[in-house]
Design a protein around this motif. Sequence first.
Motif, mmCIF file in Angstrom:
data_model
loop_
_atom_site.group_PDB
_atom_site.id
_atom_site.type_symbol
_atom_site.label_atom_id
_atom_site.label_comp_id
_atom_site.label_asym_id
_atom_site.label_seq_id
_atom_site.Cartn_x
_atom_site.Cartn_y
_atom_site.Cartn_z
ATOM 1 N N ARG A 162 0.987 -1.255 0.163
ATOM 2 C CA ARG A 162 -0.184 0.044 0.075
ATOM 3 C C ARG A 162 0.940 1.168 -0.023
ATOM 4 N NH1 ARG A 162 -2.980 -1.675 5.383
ATOM 5 N NH2 ARG A 162 -0.861 -2.191 5.657
ATOM 6 N N GLU A 163 2.109 1.082 0.265
ATOM 7 C CA GLU A 163 3.129 2.003 0.297
ATOM 8 C C GLU A 163 4.080 2.459 -0.771
ATOM 9 O OE1 GLU A 163 5.203 1.771 4.049
ATOM 10 O OE2 GLU A 163 3.366 1.764 5.099
ATOM 11 N N GLY A 164 4.208 3.674 -1.175
ATOM 12 C CA GLY A 164 4.856 3.958 -2.248
ATOM 13 C C GLY A 164 4.912 3.138 -3.592
ATOM 14 N N THR A 165 6.050 2.792 -3.898
ATOM 15 C CA THR A 165 6.443 2.011 -5.347
ATOM 16 C C THR A 165 6.581 0.426 -4.916
ATOM 17 O OG1 THR A 165 8.708 2.434 -5.224
ATOM 18 C CG2 THR A 165 7.311 3.995 -6.695
ATOM 19 N N ASN A 166 6.007 0.193 -3.592
ATOM 20 C CA ASN A 166 6.490 -1.334 -3.158
ATOM 21 C C ASN A 166 5.869 -2.204 -3.975
ATOM 22 O OD1 ASN A 166 8.001 -0.475 -1.033
ATOM 23 N ND2 ASN A 166 6.662 -0.582 0.710
ATOM 24 N N PHE A 167 4.517 -1.979 -4.417
ATOM 25 C CA PHE A 167 3.905 -3.121 -5.402
ATOM 26 C C PHE A 167 4.531 -3.362 -6.488
ATOM 27 C CE2 PHE A 167 0.822 -4.720 -8.073
ATOM 28 C CZ PHE A 167 0.370 -5.892 -7.574
ATOM 29 N N ALA A 168 5.147 -2.242 -7.198
ATOM 30 C CA ALA A 168 5.633 -2.363 -8.433
ATOM 31 C C ALA A 168 6.951 -2.974 -8.300
ATOM 32 C CB ALA A 168 5.956 -0.796 -9.001
ATOM 33 N N ALA A 169 7.685 -2.694 -7.447
ATOM 34 C CA ALA A 169 8.955 -3.181 -6.993
ATOM 35 C C ALA A 169 9.035 -4.886 -6.715
ATOM 36 C CB ALA A 169 9.778 -2.816 -5.698
ATOM 37 N N VAL A 170 7.986 -5.237 -5.964
ATOM 38 C CA VAL A 170 7.683 -6.637 -6.007
ATOM 39 C C VAL A 170 7.551 -7.295 -7.111
ATOM 40 C CG1 VAL A 170 6.145 -8.348 -4.652
ATOM 41 C CG2 VAL A 170 7.164 -6.582 -3.358
ATOM 42 N N THR A 171 6.420 -6.959 -8.005
ATOM 43 C CA THR A 171 6.084 -7.558 -9.343
ATOM 44 C C THR A 171 7.180 -7.380 -10.399
ATOM 45 O OG1 THR A 171 4.940 -5.457 -9.920
ATOM 46 C CG2 THR A 171 3.728 -7.162 -8.748
ATOM 47 N N GLN A 172 8.345 -6.521 -10.164
ATOM 48 C CA GLN A 172 9.487 -6.701 -10.950
ATOM 49 C C GLN A 172 10.409 -7.831 -10.699
ATOM 50 O OE1 GLN A 172 9.685 -4.636 -13.680
ATOM 51 N NE2 GLN A 172 7.777 -4.143 -12.948
ATOM 52 N N ARG A 173 10.185 -8.680 -9.778
ATOM 53 C CA ARG A 173 10.936 -9.901 -9.416
ATOM 54 C C ARG A 173 10.201 -11.044 -10.366
ATOM 55 N NH1 ARG A 173 10.786 -8.226 -3.249
ATOM 56 N NH2 ARG A 173 9.184 -9.610 -3.338
#
Length: 142
Positions: A25-36
């Motif tokens: 829910r914070e910042g760009t965390n979701f995008a970072a997780v789904t780049q893995r």
Amino acid sequence: YNRFFVPIDWTIRFWNFDLAKEDPREGTNFAAVTQRTAAHQFRTRDLSLAGMGFARSGVNNVGFATVGEGTFRVRPGKYRLNVTSDDGVRVFIDGKKVIENWTYHGPTLDTAELQLTGDHSIRLEHFQLDGYATIKVEVARL
């Protein structure tokens, strides 16, 4: 059935995350997780998942992200997009956000009425923090 409910060709991917370090829910965390690299992937024509986690090989029961991408074709008309989620969800049709409930919540139905014709892309983004999980997506002709 196809006269009222539109089949969608989905590719579903899952990622695990550590909530203490990567709250989606914070910042760009979701995008970072789904780049893995995804922990699991499958294809389906019916996105309807529910339970304590989704019992997929390599996917945590809690602390996971889901991205579903698909395509569908419709005759000209008015349609309702029905999305049931637990927890957060965002849905995009042809790149335009049409549903956003990016919160920690129990099973909740969100809807959007759309005027559609022809071929379309759909993208669902979902996160599960803990407890019961669900994602269900339907496009129904009105």
